[in-house]
Design a protein around this motif. Structure first.
Motif, PDB file in Angstrom:
ATOM      1  N   THR A 213       0.850  -1.190   0.000  1.00 42.50           N
ATOM      2  CA  THR A 213       0.000   0.000   0.000  1.00 42.50           C
ATOM      3  C   THR A 213       0.890   1.246   0.000  1.00 42.50           C
ATOM      4  OG1 THR A 213      -0.079   0.195   2.410  1.00 42.50           O
ATOM      5  CG2 THR A 213      -1.746  -1.205   1.360  1.00 42.50           C
ATOM      6  N   ALA A 214       0.278   2.358  -0.408  1.00 43.60           N
ATOM      7  CA  ALA A 214       1.006   3.639  -0.371  1.00 43.60           C
ATOM      8  C   ALA A 214       1.437   3.954   1.060  1.00 43.60           C
ATOM      9  CB  ALA A 214       0.114   4.746  -0.920  1.00 43.60           C
ATOM     10  N   GLU A 215       0.578   3.597   2.022  1.00 42.87           N
ATOM     11  CA  GLU A 215       0.883   3.884   3.433  1.00 42.87           C
ATOM     12  C   GLU A 215       2.083   3.056   3.903  1.00 42.87           C
ATOM     13  OE1 GLU A 215      -2.180   3.394   2.174  1.00 42.87           O
ATOM     14  OE2 GLU A 215      -2.746   5.506   2.316  1.00 42.87           O
ATOM     15  N   GLU A 216       2.193   1.816   3.442  1.00 45.33           N
ATOM     16  CA  GLU A 216       3.366   1.015   3.824  1.00 45.33           C
ATOM     17  C   GLU A 216       4.645   1.660   3.289  1.00 45.33           C
ATOM     18  OE1 GLU A 216       0.906  -3.206   3.698  1.00 45.33           O
ATOM     19  OE2 GLU A 216       2.422  -2.790   2.182  1.00 45.33           O
ATOM     20  N   CYS A 217       4.577   2.156   2.055  1.00 42.21           N
ATOM     21  CA  CYS A 217       5.764   2.820   1.481  1.00 42.21           C
ATOM     22  C   CYS A 217       6.079   4.100   2.245  1.00 42.21           C
ATOM     23  CB  CYS A 217       5.528   3.128   0.003  1.00 42.21           C
ATOM     24  SG  CYS A 217       5.326   1.641  -0.993  1.00 42.21           S
ATOM     25  N   ALA A 218       5.042   4.874   2.571  1.00 39.55           N
ATOM     26  CA  ALA A 218       5.255   6.112   3.332  1.00 39.55           C
ATOM     27  C   ALA A 218       5.820   5.795   4.714  1.00 39.55           C
ATOM     28  CB  ALA A 218       3.947   6.889   3.446  1.00 39.55           C
ATOM     29  N   GLY A 219       5.366   4.695   5.305  1.00 39.78           N
ATOM     30  CA  GLY A 219       5.909   4.280   6.597  1.00 39.78           C
ATOM     31  C   GLY A 219       7.403   4.013   6.510  1.00 39.78           C
ATOM     32  N   GLY A 220       7.821   3.395   5.408  1.00 40.60           N
ATOM     33  CA  GLY A 220       9.262   3.181   5.201  1.00 40.60           C
ATOM     34  C   GLY A 220      10.011   4.499   5.102  1.00 40.60           C
TER      35      GLY A 220
END
Ligand SMILES: NC(=O)c1ccc[n+]([C@@H]2O[C@H](COP(=O)([O-])OP(=O)(O)OC[C@H]3O[C@@H](n4cnc5c(N)ncnc54)[C@H](OP(=O)(O)O)[C@@H]3O)[C@@H](O)[C@H]2O)c1
Length: 247
Positions: A213-220
């Motif tokens: 998800t975009a949120e998983e990438c942003a979390g990284g």
């Protein structure tokens, strides 16, 4: 050192995010705001929202004058940039022998040359201990990709990994960290071009069986900007649902 359980405390910090009209960039903007940062959010289309902590800018990332102007506007509004997060990017398509030279240049300029321009022009206000840069690669940069995104995409994303390493080394003495995330397929508008059959084929290649998800990438991205990553520079963070297994 005091324990810091939260992922990122960005109170008083400033993030410049490119690709803020897209899936991953938008998620980064929202997470930076939640972490207490002020944000310079850029896109070619108009950035949505009316948060007073956000400076919304139109920015074509291949245009050096526009990049320099965006950095100047960020400095004028907020005084500095602590996190430079470059998520803008584009795919190509088709087999190598069918790719027009102009399309090659467009993809390479958008993905790779833009990172050079942004880092070059942000450097004077980035150069302080604790500043971080996060670029955006792709699993295509590790495994060669395919005609679905084309040769220029795979090549530019691989080159971004080495640009990350180069800049990480050059700027380490000044305390500036430079890292890159490399997502596999992510559920954003970038994948809207694929047919149902292509989606099924792509998902079947993923050991975890799901798109990121975009949120998983942003979390990284938040992690790489945080003090938890204070000893990480030149790192390529693999977010590919197992599509790429690091050596
Ligand atoms: N989605 C995936 O499956 C996937 C996988 C691996 C890596 N990535 C990478 O993740 C990053 C973000 O992609 P996304 O998934 O969030 O895709 P997206 O929703 O399509 O967003 C792409 C963003 O890039 C911006 N952009 C494209 N060309 C630009 C240019 N010349 N100048 C300025 N901005 C430009 C777009 O701005 P406008 O819309 O305003 O034009 C948009 O904000 C990209 O670098 C992409 O290569 C994505």
């Amino acid at each position: 050192m005091t324990a810091q359980p939260a992922l990122l405390d960005a109170a008083g910090k400033v993030a410049l995010v490119t690709g803020a009209t897209g899936g991953i960039g938008k998620a980064c903007v929202e997470m930076f705001l939640a972490a207490g940062a002020s944000v310079v959010a850029t896109g070619r289309r108009a950035v949505q929202g009316d948060d007073p902590r956000v400076l919304k800018l139109a920015l074509e990332v291949t245009d050096e004058a526009q990049v320099a102007d965006a950095i100047a506007k960020a400095k004028a509004r907020f005084g500095t940039i602590d996190y430079l997060v470059h998520m803008a990017g584009m795919v190509g398509k088709g087999r190598l022998n069918e790719m027009p030279l102009a399309d090659w240049h467009t993809v390479v300029d958008t993905n790779l040359t833009s990172a050079f321009l942004l880092m070059k022009h942000a450097y004077p206000i980035l150069r302080k201990p604790g500043a971080t840069v996060v670029l955006c690669g792709s699993s295509n940069g590790a495994n060669g990709g395919s005609y679905l995104s084309g040769a220029a995409y795979a090549s530019s994303k691989a080159a971004l990994v080495n640009l990350t390493r180069y800049t990480a080394k050059e700027w380490a003495a000044e305390g500036i960290r430079v890292n890159i995330i490399s997502p596999g397929p992510v559920d954003t508008p970038m994948l809207d071009r694929l047919s149902d059959t292509q989606h099924d084929g792509l998902k079947a290649q993923l050991p975890l069986g799901k798109y990121a998800t975009a949120e998983e990438c942003a979390g990284g991205v938040m992690f790489l900007c945080s003090s938890h990553a204070a000893s990480m520079t030149g790192t390529n963070m693999n977010i590919s649902s197992g599509l790429v297994m690091d050596r």
